[in-house]
Design a protein around this motif. Structure first.
Motif, PDB file in Angstrom:
ATOM      1  N   GLY A  11      89.069 -55.278   7.741  1.00 54.37           N
ATOM      2  CA  GLY A  11      89.899 -54.885   8.869  1.00 54.37           C
ATOM      3  C   GLY A  11      89.981 -56.011   9.889  1.00 54.37           C
ATOM      4  N   TYR A  12      90.481 -55.686  11.087  1.00 50.57           N
ATOM      5  CA  TYR A  12      90.666 -56.721  12.113  1.00 50.57           C
ATOM      6  C   TYR A  12      89.884 -56.448  13.393  1.00 50.57           C
ATOM      7  CZ  TYR A  12      94.426 -58.722   9.336  1.00 50.57           C
ATOM      8  OH  TYR A  12      95.144 -59.320   8.332  1.00 50.57           O
ATOM      9  N   LYS A  13      89.206 -55.306  13.477  1.00 55.04           N
ATOM     10  CA  LYS A  13      88.498 -54.976  14.706  1.00 55.04           C
ATOM     11  C   LYS A  13      87.286 -55.874  14.923  1.00 55.04           C
ATOM     12  CE  LYS A  13      86.056 -51.200  17.037  1.00 55.04           C
ATOM     13  NZ  LYS A  13      85.652 -49.781  16.976  1.00 55.04           N
ATOM     14  N   ASP A  14      86.576 -56.172  13.850  1.00 52.83           N
ATOM     15  CA  ASP A  14      85.310 -56.892  13.962  1.00 52.83           C
ATOM     16  C   ASP A  14      85.513 -58.407  13.862  1.00 52.83           C
ATOM     17  OD1 ASP A  14      83.816 -54.400  14.043  1.00 52.83           O
ATOM     18  OD2 ASP A  14      84.327 -54.206  11.925  1.00 52.83           O
ATOM     19  N   HIS A  15      84.407 -59.115  13.954  1.00 50.64           N
ATOM     20  CA  HIS A  15      84.460 -60.577  13.997  1.00 50.64           C
ATOM     21  C   HIS A  15      84.544 -61.228  12.622  1.00 50.64           C
ATOM     22  CE1 HIS A  15      80.253 -59.745  13.043  1.00 50.64           C
ATOM     23  NE2 HIS A  15      80.183 -60.977  12.555  1.00 50.64           N
ATOM     24  N   PHE A  16      84.427 -60.446  11.556  1.00 50.40           N
ATOM     25  CA  PHE A  16      84.232 -61.009  10.221  1.00 50.40           C
ATOM     26  C   PHE A  16      85.342 -61.969   9.796  1.00 50.40           C
ATOM     27  CE2 PHE A  16      82.179 -56.720   9.985  1.00 50.40           C
ATOM     28  CZ  PHE A  16      80.876 -57.189  10.077  1.00 50.40           C
ATOM     29  N   VAL A  17      86.592 -61.543   9.922  1.00 46.40           N
ATOM     30  CA  VAL A  17      87.706 -62.381   9.464  1.00 46.40           C
ATOM     31  C   VAL A  17      87.772 -63.669  10.277  1.00 46.40           C
ATOM     32  CG1 VAL A  17      90.212 -62.540   9.218  1.00 46.40           C
ATOM     33  CG2 VAL A  17      89.033 -60.423   8.593  1.00 46.40           C
ATOM     34  N   GLY A  18      87.610 -63.557  11.575  1.00 46.95           N
ATOM     35  CA  GLY A  18      87.634 -64.743  12.425  1.00 46.95           C
ATOM     36  C   GLY A  18      86.519 -65.716  12.094  1.00 46.95           C
ATOM     37  N   ALA A  19      85.322 -65.190  11.825  1.00 42.43           N
ATOM     38  CA  ALA A  19      84.193 -66.055  11.492  1.00 42.43           C
ATOM     39  C   ALA A  19      84.420 -66.791  10.172  1.00 42.43           C
ATOM     40  CB  ALA A  19      82.912 -65.225  11.423  1.00 42.43           C
ATOM     41  N   ILE A  20      85.003 -66.093   9.210  1.00 42.35           N
ATOM     42  CA  ILE A  20      85.301 -66.725   7.913  1.00 42.35           C
ATOM     43  C   ILE A  20      86.300 -67.866   8.105  1.00 42.35           C
ATOM     44  CG2 ILE A  20      86.414 -66.372   5.676  1.00 42.35           C
ATOM     45  CD1 ILE A  20      85.308 -63.481   5.791  1.00 42.35           C
ATOM     46  N   LYS A  21      87.370 -67.591   8.826  1.00 39.97           N
ATOM     47  CA  LYS A  21      88.396 -68.618   9.024  1.00 39.97           C
ATOM     48  C   LYS A  21      87.840 -69.795   9.812  1.00 39.97           C
ATOM     49  CE  LYS A  21      92.449 -65.599   8.854  1.00 39.97           C
ATOM     50  NZ  LYS A  21      93.630 -65.084   9.594  1.00 39.97           N
ATOM     51  N   GLY A  22      87.065 -69.502  10.845  1.00 42.59           N
ATOM     52  CA  GLY A  22      86.499 -70.578  11.654  1.00 42.59           C
ATOM     53  C   GLY A  22      85.575 -71.473  10.846  1.00 42.59           C
ATOM     54  N   THR A  23      84.778 -70.877   9.979  1.00 44.05           N
ATOM     55  CA  THR A  23      83.856 -71.659   9.153  1.00 44.05           C
ATOM     56  C   THR A  23      84.608 -72.520   8.149  1.00 44.05           C
ATOM     57  OG1 THR A  23      82.172 -69.941   9.385  1.00 44.05           O
ATOM     58  CG2 THR A  23      81.874 -71.533   7.604  1.00 44.05           C
ATOM     59  N   ILE A  24      85.636 -71.947   7.547  1.00 39.15           N
ATOM     60  CA  ILE A  24      86.445 -72.719   6.589  1.00 39.15           C
ATOM     61  C   ILE A  24      87.092 -73.911   7.281  1.00 39.15           C
ATOM     62  CG2 ILE A  24      88.513 -72.683   5.139  1.00 39.15           C
ATOM     63  CD1 ILE A  24      87.861 -69.755   4.482  1.00 39.15           C
ATOM     64  N   LEU A  25      87.707 -73.671   8.419  1.00 41.12           N
ATOM     65  CA  LEU A  25      88.430 -74.737   9.117  1.00 41.12           C
ATOM     66  C   LEU A  25      87.485 -75.785   9.702  1.00 41.12           C
ATOM     67  CD1 LEU A  25      91.168 -72.553  10.831  1.00 41.12           C
ATOM     68  CD2 LEU A  25      91.472 -74.106   8.904  1.00 41.12           C
ATOM     69  N   SER A  26      86.272 -75.383  10.043  1.00 44.50           N
ATOM     70  CA  SER A  26      85.295 -76.371  10.515  1.00 44.50           C
ATOM     71  C   SER A  26      84.889 -77.304   9.387  1.00 44.50           C
ATOM     72  CB  SER A  26      84.058 -75.655  11.073  1.00 44.50           C
ATOM     73  OG  SER A  26      84.385 -74.932  12.246  1.00 44.50           O
ATOM     74  N   ASP A  27      84.858 -76.777   8.178  1.00 46.93           N
ATOM     75  CA  ASP A  27      84.468 -77.568   7.016  1.00 46.93           C
ATOM     76  C   ASP A  27      85.654 -78.359   6.456  1.00 46.93           C
ATOM     77  OD1 ASP A  27      83.137 -78.635   4.876  1.00 46.93           O
ATOM     78  OD2 ASP A  27      82.632 -76.729   3.940  1.00 46.93           O
ATOM     79  N   LEU A  28      86.825 -77.699   6.409  1.00 47.65           N
ATOM     80  CA  LEU A  28      88.029 -78.325   5.853  1.00 47.65           C
ATOM     81  C   LEU A  28      89.193 -78.130   6.821  1.00 47.65           C
ATOM     82  CD1 LEU A  28      87.866 -77.142   2.119  1.00 47.65           C
ATOM     83  CD2 LEU A  28      87.428 -79.436   2.972  1.00 47.65           C
ATOM     84  N   PRO A  29      89.316 -78.981   7.835  1.00 45.16           N
ATOM     85  CA  PRO A  29      90.347 -78.788   8.865  1.00 45.16           C
ATOM     86  C   PRO A  29      91.778 -78.781   8.319  1.00 45.16           C
ATOM     87  CG  PRO A  29      88.731 -80.396   9.579  1.00 45.16           C
ATOM     88  CD  PRO A  29      88.440 -80.121   8.135  1.00 45.16           C
ATOM     89  N   GLU A  30      92.018 -79.418   7.178  1.00 44.90           N
ATOM     90  CA  GLU A  30      93.381 -79.524   6.659  1.00 44.90           C
ATOM     91  C   GLU A  30      93.742 -78.395   5.697  1.00 44.90           C
ATOM     92  OE1 GLU A  30      95.374 -81.795   7.926  1.00 44.90           O
ATOM     93  OE2 GLU A  30      93.658 -82.421   9.143  1.00 44.90           O
TER      94      GLU A  30
END
Length: 276
Positions: A11-30
């Motif tokens: 879902g979108y209420k919790d932090h899970f999706v945002g944390a996943i995306k943030g971690t991916i982009l921190s590792d692979l910005p492109e």
């Protein structure tokens, strides 16, 4: 261009999706991170497989697909990465990947074993993201795991042929945003057993004797509008994914209802096709 997709029940209420995306982009910005769905019903393996199976083919080969449903590691739910049809799938051995590979044999399946990982109760972030980023950088599956030959298969979701080939007994595997009911009976199976015979679709107390190729197939435009079938009428069709679907023409779950509510059908309910 590296692409990582996400299919989860978070879902979108919790932090899970945002944390996943943030971690991916921190590792692979492109990298391009694409949401397939985060509205899978909690722990619904078949629903997840249906959504992902019908979406992944539209992405370029080499795309990595993270599956965030029922992902907690156990002795019977190993973490795996599979190469299938030129794509990569990272998830748990809970049946989703075997449902995707039911028609296409996997090229390679590995049990994920990444050294020195700090794991928590959020394996999609701790394990799957690391594996997906490794693959997206061009890394080999052999580096993050060992060969795995025990994909969990969910036979309960396969339609059954009964009555000496005169009946196909299927089940509801997915209910879409409009309330349309998708069965696990594929057009190819239907045509293989029909042999030109008439048929009748039975679902609870409802029966249908025609399967259309489009939603407006129920409308006979030669009739006056007052005599036509139209909004609110039930129909069966082969949907864009090639499955038998039961629908209400121009339905809306928020107002008049959809096939799931008006026909009284829920996930796993039986739908039978009898050849006459």
């Amino acid at each position: 261009m590296a692409i990582i997709t996400l299919t989860t029940d978070f879902g979108y209420k919790d932090h899970f999706v945002g944390a996943i995306k943030g971690t991916i982009l921190s590792d692979l910005p492109e990298v391009h991170v694409v949401d397939i769905s985060h509205a899978v019903s909690p722990f619904n393996i078949q629903e997840c497989a249906y959504i992902l199976k019908n979406a992944y083919r539209t992405f370029p080969t080499g795309t990595v697909h993270i599956i965030g449903v029922d992902s907690e590691l156990s002795a019977e739910n190993q973490h795996i990465a599979a190469q299938v049809d030129g794509h990569y799938f990272v998830g748990a051995n809970n049946g989703v990947i075997s449902l995707i590979t039911s028609e296409i044999a996997p090229e390679k399946v590995m049990e994920i074993n990444i050294p020195n990982l700090n794991t928590s109760s959020f394996p999609v972030l701790d394990v799957f993201v690391q594996a997906a980023c490794h693959i997206s950088r061009g890394g080999k599956l052999e580096v993050i795991g060992k060969p795995f030959n025990d994909l969990k298969e969910l036979r309960e979701f396969e339609p059954r042929i009964t009555n000496n080939g005169k009946s196909i007994v299927g089940n509801v595997i997915y209910i879409d945003n409009y309330g349309n009911v998708i069965t696990n009976i594929q057009k190819s199976l239907f045509e293989a057993y029909r042999s030109g015979r008439d048929f009748e679709i039975s679902a609870r107390t409802n029966t249908m004797k025609t399967i259309h190729d489009s939603y407006n197939g129920i409308i006979n435009y030669n009739f006056d509008r007052s005599q036509r079938k139209g909004p609110g009428d039930a129909l069966a069709l082969f949907n864009s994914a090639g499955y038998v679907e039961l629908a209400i023409y121009k339905s809306d779950l928020n107002t008049v209802g959809g096939a799931s509510t008006l026909l009284g059908l829920n996930y796993r309910d039986t739908v039978t096709i009898n050849f006459l």
